[in-house]
Design an enzyme around this catalytic site. Structure first.
Site, PDB file in Angstrom:
ATOM      1  N   HIS A 179      60.407  37.636 147.874  1.00  0.00           N
ATOM      2  CA  HIS A 179      61.575  36.934 147.340  1.00  0.00           C
ATOM      3  C   HIS A 179      62.631  37.954 146.975  1.00  0.00           C
ATOM      4  O   HIS A 179      62.357  38.930 146.274  1.00  0.00           O
ATOM      5  CB  HIS A 179      61.233  36.114 146.101  1.00  0.00           C
ATOM      6  CG  HIS A 179      62.437  35.466 145.485  1.00  0.00           C
ATOM      7  ND1 HIS A 179      62.986  34.307 145.976  1.00  0.00           N
ATOM      8  CD2 HIS A 179      63.236  35.847 144.449  1.00  0.00           C
ATOM      9  CE1 HIS A 179      64.041  33.984 145.265  1.00  0.00           C
ATOM     10  NE2 HIS A 179      64.223  34.907 144.334  1.00  0.00           N
ATOM     11  N   ASP A 207      62.513  22.430 137.947  1.00  0.00           N
ATOM     12  CA  ASP A 207      63.420  23.557 138.139  1.00  0.00           C
ATOM     13  C   ASP A 207      64.680  23.124 138.877  1.00  0.00           C
ATOM     14  O   ASP A 207      65.778  23.583 138.553  1.00  0.00           O
ATOM     15  CB  ASP A 207      62.725  24.675 138.929  1.00  0.00           C
ATOM     16  CG  ASP A 207      63.677  25.827 139.198  1.00  0.00           C
ATOM     17  OD1 ASP A 207      64.101  26.476 138.232  1.00  0.00           O
ATOM     18  OD2 ASP A 207      64.018  26.044 140.380  1.00  0.00           O
ATOM     19  N   ARG A 243      71.904  24.309 134.285  1.00  0.00           N
ATOM     20  CA  ARG A 243      72.274  25.664 133.859  1.00  0.00           C
ATOM     21  C   ARG A 243      73.523  26.143 134.588  1.00  0.00           C
ATOM     22  O   ARG A 243      74.346  26.860 134.021  1.00  0.00           O
ATOM     23  CB  ARG A 243      71.106  26.625 134.119  1.00  0.00           C
ATOM     24  CG  ARG A 243      69.922  26.411 133.174  1.00  0.00           C
ATOM     25  CD  ARG A 243      68.692  27.151 133.666  1.00  0.00           C
ATOM     26  NE  ARG A 243      68.974  28.559 133.860  1.00  0.00           N
ATOM     27  CZ  ARG A 243      68.447  29.292 134.841  1.00  0.00           C
ATOM     28  NH1 ARG A 243      67.620  28.743 135.728  1.00  0.00           N
ATOM     29  NH2 ARG A 243      68.743  30.570 134.941  1.00  0.00           N
ATOM     30  N   SER A 283      62.466  30.266 136.751  1.00  0.00           N
ATOM     31  CA  SER A 283      62.984  29.486 137.870  1.00  0.00           C
ATOM     32  C   SER A 283      62.449  30.020 139.195  1.00  0.00           C
ATOM     33  O   SER A 283      61.932  29.268 140.032  1.00  0.00           O
ATOM     34  CB  SER A 283      64.512  29.530 137.857  1.00  0.00           C
ATOM     35  OG  SER A 283      65.052  28.892 138.999  1.00  0.00           O
ATOM     36  N   LYS A 325      58.856  28.268 141.598  1.00  0.00           N
ATOM     37  CA  LYS A 325      58.916  27.880 143.011  1.00  0.00           C
ATOM     38  C   LYS A 325      57.960  28.720 143.852  1.00  0.00           C
ATOM     39  O   LYS A 325      57.297  28.213 144.761  1.00  0.00           O
ATOM     40  CB  LYS A 325      60.348  28.005 143.535  1.00  0.00           C
ATOM     41  CG  LYS A 325      61.327  27.032 142.895  1.00  0.00           C
ATOM     42  CD  LYS A 325      62.677  27.029 143.585  1.00  0.00           C
ATOM     43  CE  LYS A 325      63.477  28.273 143.326  1.00  0.00           C
ATOM     44  NZ  LYS A 325      64.041  28.327 141.962  1.00  0.00           N
TER      45      LYS A 325
END
Length: 423
Positions: free
Chosen positions: A82, A161, A168, A183, A187
């Protein structure tokens, strides 16, 4: 419980219990906690922070709000990467098939670009026929066939989320390391991968502008992954200048294919190889072939072609080209010492490569081509950038974004590509 009691506890600097966190996240997801109440709680978190236990509980509560994928039984270990996002960050495109060519399975759930940062799905959707939407069963089948999948997260994954991120985004509460970490990790943990490597970007084009905050985010996410039984590590990597020489959607796909063909810009190749090695080690494949060899011998390219075709894409089809191009010329001769990632990202966005809102369309062919990288020589009157767009009225504002985005013959001002390792 009452939402006001949870808000007050965090407002006053208290540590929320797991029961409080489980309740408020579930109640908000169900609509039993009002938007303004959750906004107040998020602002309290921004100001007061969270402990490791709170952040872990918040992550788990969002993870438990939806389904979890399970890719056990594939016959090879799963691993994923990620990136926290940047400019010219096409690493996933070359990395995923390269790691698959070396023996791991990569279930990569990716996102779309927003603002000056690009999105992997937007890039891949510039390939004719390719589609991002897969069911969990479709992901598993393609992982079994090709070892590599890049797709959009389904609505069942961490729905808390999805709802919370939208809140947010409009309440100035994005800038909280515990909330960012929770967050991302909710995921990624829902994705069901056995190991995870995080590419935490640092610099003007990244969310984290300085090394200290990037390291804090990396350490927080590594701790969450470890606490949830997923082998997790992180690299802090530079995003003060764009990655590679092309920024856009189809432009970045073309550059990633150059890397898979054994060429491409040195920084993109280096980061692809280093992240691939980290992923294979995290997956327990200590004797796997070297990813650099997979790029050299064509096996990574073969893996790319299978991956694209498995999701409906034509790996041989030409990618879209923008209708209009215009050069921005170097104003002086000398050494390019600074190339600001944020300025280049904003220019690409203004040319149509990015979006201001998640529902906005993007132009596949739009973007910025860079004719020099920091440390290279440029000549007055020669192209420094080439702008690509479908709307010639966009050139002016894109050029404005680039006017202060570079320095010639100034003091060198660059991060090393890989700054640190966590985990």
């Amino acid at each position: 419980m009452e939402a006001i009691d949870v808000i007050a506890a965090k407002r006053d600097g208290g540590e929320l219990t797991r029961e409080q966190i489980d309740w408020v996240v579930d109640a908000y997801t169900r609509g039993a906690v009002a938007e303004e109440q959750m906004a107040a709680l998020c602002m309290a978190v921004v100001w007061r922070g969270m402990t490791r236990a709170e952040t872990g509980a918040w992550t788990r509560a969002m993870l438990d709000s939806g389904e979890r994928l399970d890719f056990s039984g594939l016959g090879r270990p799963t691993t994923d990467k990620h990136s926290t996002g940047g400019v010219g960050d096409k690493i996933t495109l070359a990395l995923t098939p390269t790691v698959a060519a070396c023996g791991a399975a990569v279930p990569q759930l990716s996102g779309r670009g927003l603002g000056h940062t690009g999105g992997t799905l937007d890039k891949l959707e510039s390939i004719p026929g390719w589609h991002a939407g897969l069911t969990p069963e479709g992901m598993r089948r393609r992982l079994g066939e090709t070892g590599a999948v890049v797709c959009a997260a389904g609505p069942g994954l961490a729905p808390a989320d999805r709802k919370l991120y939208a809140l947010r985004d409009v309440t100035a509460t994005v800038e909280s390391i515990p909330l960012i970490a929770a967050s991302i990790m909710s995921k990624k943990l829902a994705e069901g991968t056995g190991s995870l490597v995080l590419d935490v970007k640092v610099g003007s084009g990244a969310f984290m502008k300085d090394v200290a905050s990037a390291r804090e985010l990396a350490e927080t996410m590594v701790a969450i992954g470890t606490d949830h039984g997923v082998r997790t590590r992180a690299l802090l990597t530079a995003m003060d200048a764009p990655l590679g020489r092309r920024v856009g959607n189809a432009l970045e796909v073309a550059e990633a294919v150059e890397v898979l063909a054994g060429g491409g810009p040195g920084d993109v190749v280096e980061l692809t190889v280093e992240l691939a090695r980290e992923m294979l080690q995290a997956a327990g494949l200590h004797d796997a072939r070297d990813p650099a060899e997979a790029l050299r011998d064509g096996s990574a390219m073969d893996s790319w072609r299978r991956m694209i075709a498995a999701q409906g894409g034509d790996p041989d089809a030409p990618t879209p080209v923008a209708a209009e191009q215009r050069d921005v010329l170097a104003p002086a001769t000398g050494t390019l010492t600074r190339l600001d990632a944020y300025g280049v990202g904003v220019a690409a966005w203004r040319l149509g490569a990015g979006r201001a809102r998640k529902e906005d369309p993007v132009s596949a062919g739009a973007g910025v081509e860079l004719h020099a990288a920091p440390g290279e020589e440029v000549r007055a009157g020669r192209p420094l950038f080439t702008l690509h767009t479908d709307g010639p009225d966009r050139f002016g504002r894109a050029a404005e974004a680039l006017a202060d985005a570079f320095t010639i013959d100034g003091p060198p001002d660059r991060f090393p590509l890989i700054l640190d390792r966590v985990g």
